[in-house]
Design a protein around this motif. Structure first.
Motif, PDB file in Angstrom:
ATOM      1  N   LEU A   1       2.013   1.646  -3.623  1.00 31.27           N
ATOM      2  CA  LEU A   1       0.932   2.122  -4.492  1.00 31.27           C
ATOM      3  C   LEU A   1       0.608   3.592  -4.231  1.00 31.27           C
ATOM      4  CD1 LEU A   1      -1.446  -0.972  -4.318  1.00 31.27           C
ATOM      5  CD2 LEU A   1      -0.125  -0.210  -6.292  1.00 31.27           C
ATOM      6  N   GLY A   2       0.607   3.995  -2.968  1.00 28.85           N
ATOM      7  CA  GLY A   2       0.320   5.387  -2.650  1.00 28.85           C
ATOM      8  C   GLY A   2       1.365   6.333  -3.217  1.00 28.85           C
ATOM      9  N   VAL A   3       2.637   5.985  -3.044  1.00 32.73           N
ATOM     10  CA  VAL A   3       3.705   6.813  -3.602  1.00 32.73           C
ATOM     11  C   VAL A   3       3.612   6.832  -5.122  1.00 32.73           C
ATOM     12  CG1 VAL A   3       6.208   7.052  -3.854  1.00 32.73           C
ATOM     13  CG2 VAL A   3       5.230   6.413  -1.646  1.00 32.73           C
TER      14      VAL A   3
ATOM     15  N   LEU B   1       0.835  -1.212   0.000  1.00 32.50           N
ATOM     16  CA  LEU B   1       0.000   0.000   0.000  1.00 32.50           C
ATOM     17  C   LEU B   1       0.864   1.253   0.000  1.00 32.50           C
ATOM     18  CD1 LEU B   1      -2.835  -1.086   2.454  1.00 32.50           C
ATOM     19  CD2 LEU B   1      -3.001  -0.786  -0.025  1.00 32.50           C
ATOM     20  N   HIS B   2       1.986   1.217   0.709  1.00 30.48           N
ATOM     21  CA  HIS B   2       2.921   2.350   0.658  1.00 30.48           C
ATOM     22  C   HIS B   2       3.406   2.574  -0.773  1.00 30.48           C
ATOM     23  CE1 HIS B   2       4.205   1.868   5.175  1.00 30.48           C
ATOM     24  NE2 HIS B   2       2.959   2.266   5.029  1.00 30.48           N
TER      25      HIS B   2
ATOM     26  N   VAL C   1       7.899  13.129  -1.127  1.00 30.29           N
ATOM     27  CA  VAL C   1       7.162  12.134  -0.344  1.00 30.29           C
ATOM     28  C   VAL C   1       8.037  11.510   0.745  1.00 30.29           C
ATOM     29  CG1 VAL C   1       7.649  10.014  -1.651  1.00 30.29           C
ATOM     30  CG2 VAL C   1       5.379  10.360  -0.653  1.00 30.29           C
TER      31      VAL C   1
ATOM     32  N   ALA D   1       0.970   6.518  -7.058  1.00 34.47           N
ATOM     33  CA  ALA D   1      -0.132   7.372  -7.507  1.00 34.47           C
ATOM     34  C   ALA D   1       0.250   8.849  -7.422  1.00 34.47           C
ATOM     35  CB  ALA D   1      -1.375   7.094  -6.666  1.00 34.47           C
ATOM     36  N   PHE D   2       0.912   9.233  -6.339  1.00 36.78           N
ATOM     37  CA  PHE D   2       1.328  10.634  -6.157  1.00 36.78           C
ATOM     38  C   PHE D   2       2.324  11.057  -7.235  1.00 36.78           C
ATOM     39  CE2 PHE D   2       4.067  13.820  -3.956  1.00 36.78           C
ATOM     40  CZ  PHE D   2       3.109  14.829  -3.828  1.00 36.78           C
TER      41      PHE D   2
END
Length: 483
Positions: free
Chosen positions: A419-421, A416-417, A458, A423-424
């Motif tokens: 994927l979040g990075v 999840l980390h 990030v 997307a950003f």
């Protein structure tokens, strides 16, 4: 055990360096050949390779992996495996030479027939190579394997470019496949310096065949699932659409595969030595996922954000329709990578039957989604392919956690980390491409700069800094020269 870790880390460093070189060679060949050949040329070779890929899984029959994971492999077993792979490769070559018209009929293209016959010899060459390469893996000769892989890519690319310049068309791509296989065979034979003995009866082969057979069955299912998109496009939408899809797929998946696939040859012998130390195995898997996923994420996110100008720069004119496909392929590449450590666990614990059952479920899911997505054309197929992988990743964690010491929660959190990075970074890169107008290369540079700035920003998040620290630990170990 400490020495094993250092050898694995050094192997990882050599492998990563070699894969960077391979990606560079492949990207250069893509840039050059896309300007010399047409989407239809790529569509024809893609039709042939769909069939050849299935045959390659059958030809190996999982015996290479069975040999690598075996703690004790006798000379007689090794020779029997060599002759088995060679015999199967010979049979498949003969079958494709005779059955090439059926392949042409499947896709409704007569020009597929001569190309299929040209590529058929790959079965025989790879059959001879299989156990030679497996021996290099068993002896942890990662540097030698890396040199062979890079060298074969260079020679194959040069041959393809020369033939394309001479007007060979799709024949240049067929020659590239054959050349790469031939170079790998010769190099592995020289490095191994091994002559197999004659096949012998009475050699204990049952466990090798059992494991290899189950693994091959799951690999066939995986291959069908991964290539049902090309089959559907080729039969329903024609070679031009398939050529666009294939270039988008290869542009993204080939370099990712070159980075990802060799990690199995490093991870498998290491994990095999950690099966009796579950805590160390779990820590290894968590760090391995981060070290593998973050680099792939960076490339995938930047490509998602800059797909338009990147496609224009890399492929040139006539490939505009590939941009939305590249976005979906890059997303799929990251999702596949996140689930890759699960594949290692299946192999190291000998869970080939469980892997087969899981694979059949996910392949059925992918087939249904891709066939449904084809209603909306080639972009619909790409979207369905990505959706299938988005569903498979959490399913893989849940499925395997019930049968092996998998740190499911920690792997999910790390993913999840990532994927979040990702997307950003992708959003920032896309925003950057909207700030300027002009030449595609300028728009691409601005988009990449915006994505890189977002990636740096990030790192203020503590959890991401901890992830980065873990990746740095793996990288430092990989480049260490300590013995």
């Amino acid at each position: 055990m400490e020495e094993l870790g250092r050898r694995a880390a050094r192997g990882a460093g050599v492998t990563v360096a070699a894969q960077v070189a391979r990606v560079g060679v492949q990207m250069l060949s893509v840039v050059v050949l896309a300007r010399l050949l047409t989407p239809a040329d790529y569509g024809v070779i893609a039709m042939v390779l769909v069939v050849v890929g299935v045959g390659e899984v059958v030809r190996d029959l999982g015996l290479s992996t069975a040999a690598v994971r075996s703690k004790h492999l006798t000379e007689a077993q090794r020779s029997n495996l060599f002759w088995a792979n060679t015999l199967i490769g010979t049979v498949l070559m003969t079958a494709l030479l005779a059955g090439a018209p059926l392949v042409g009929h499947l896709f409704g293209r007569e020009d597929v027939v001569p190309v299929a016959r040209q590529v058929a010899v790959v079965f025989f060459l790879n059959g001879l190579t299989a156990q030679l390469r497996a021996d290099l893996q068993r002896r942890l000769r990662f540097g030698a394997i890396a040199a062979v892989d890079v060298g074969s890519q260079v020679v194959g690319a040069v041959v393809a470019i020369v033939l394309a310049l001479a007007g060979a068309g799709v024949g240049a791509l067929a020659a590239q496949q054959v050349t790469q296989s031939f170079v790998v065979l010769v190099a592995c034979a020289v490095l191994c310096r091994w002559i197999p003995s004659r096949p012998r009866r009475g050699v204990p082969m049952a466990e090798l065949w059992r494991f290899g057979g189950s693994l091959a069955a799951s690999q066939i299912a995986v291959y069908i699932g991964n290539n049902v998109d090309a089959l559907v496009i080729g039969t329903r939408l024609g070679p031009t659409s398939l050529g666009l899809y294939d270039r988008a797929y290869r542009l993204v998946m080939t370099p990712v595969s070159q980075v990802r696939a060799p990690t199995t040859s490093i991870a498998l012998p290491v994990l095999a030595r950690l099966v009796d130390e579950p805590d160390r195995l779990r820590r290894y898997l968590v760090r391995a996922q981060l070290a593998l996923a973050y680099p792939v994420m960076i490339g995938a996110a930047l490509l998602v954000g800059t797909a338009g100008p990147a496609t224009a720069v890399l492929l040139g004119d006539g490939w505009d329709g590939a941009a939305p496909l590249v976005r979906f392929m890059a997303t799929s590449a990251l999702l596949q990578t996140l689930a890759y450590v699960c594949y290692w666990v299946y192999l190291v614990f000998g869970l080939s039957s469980l892997l087969l059952r899981y694979t059949l479920v996910t392949v059925a899911l992918k087939v249904v989604l891709v066939v449904a997505g084809s209603t909306w054309g080639v972009v619909g197929v790409a979207a369905a392919y990505t959706l299938a992988h988005a569903i498979e990743w959490p399913l893989s964690l849940a499925w395997l956690s019930r049968h092996a010491p998998l740190p499911g929660r920690r792997l999910a959190t790390g993913a999840l980390h990532v994927l979040g990075v990702g997307a950003f970074v992708a959003l920032a890169a896309h925003a950057g491409t909207t700030l300027v107008h002009g030449a595609a290369w300028l728009v691409l540079l601005v988009g990449l700069a915006a994505g890189a700035a977002a990636l740096g920003a990030v790192l203020v998040v503590p959890a991401i800094r901890r992830d980065a620290a873990d990746v740095v630990v793996v990288v430092r170990a990989a480049v260490s020269r300590r013995r």
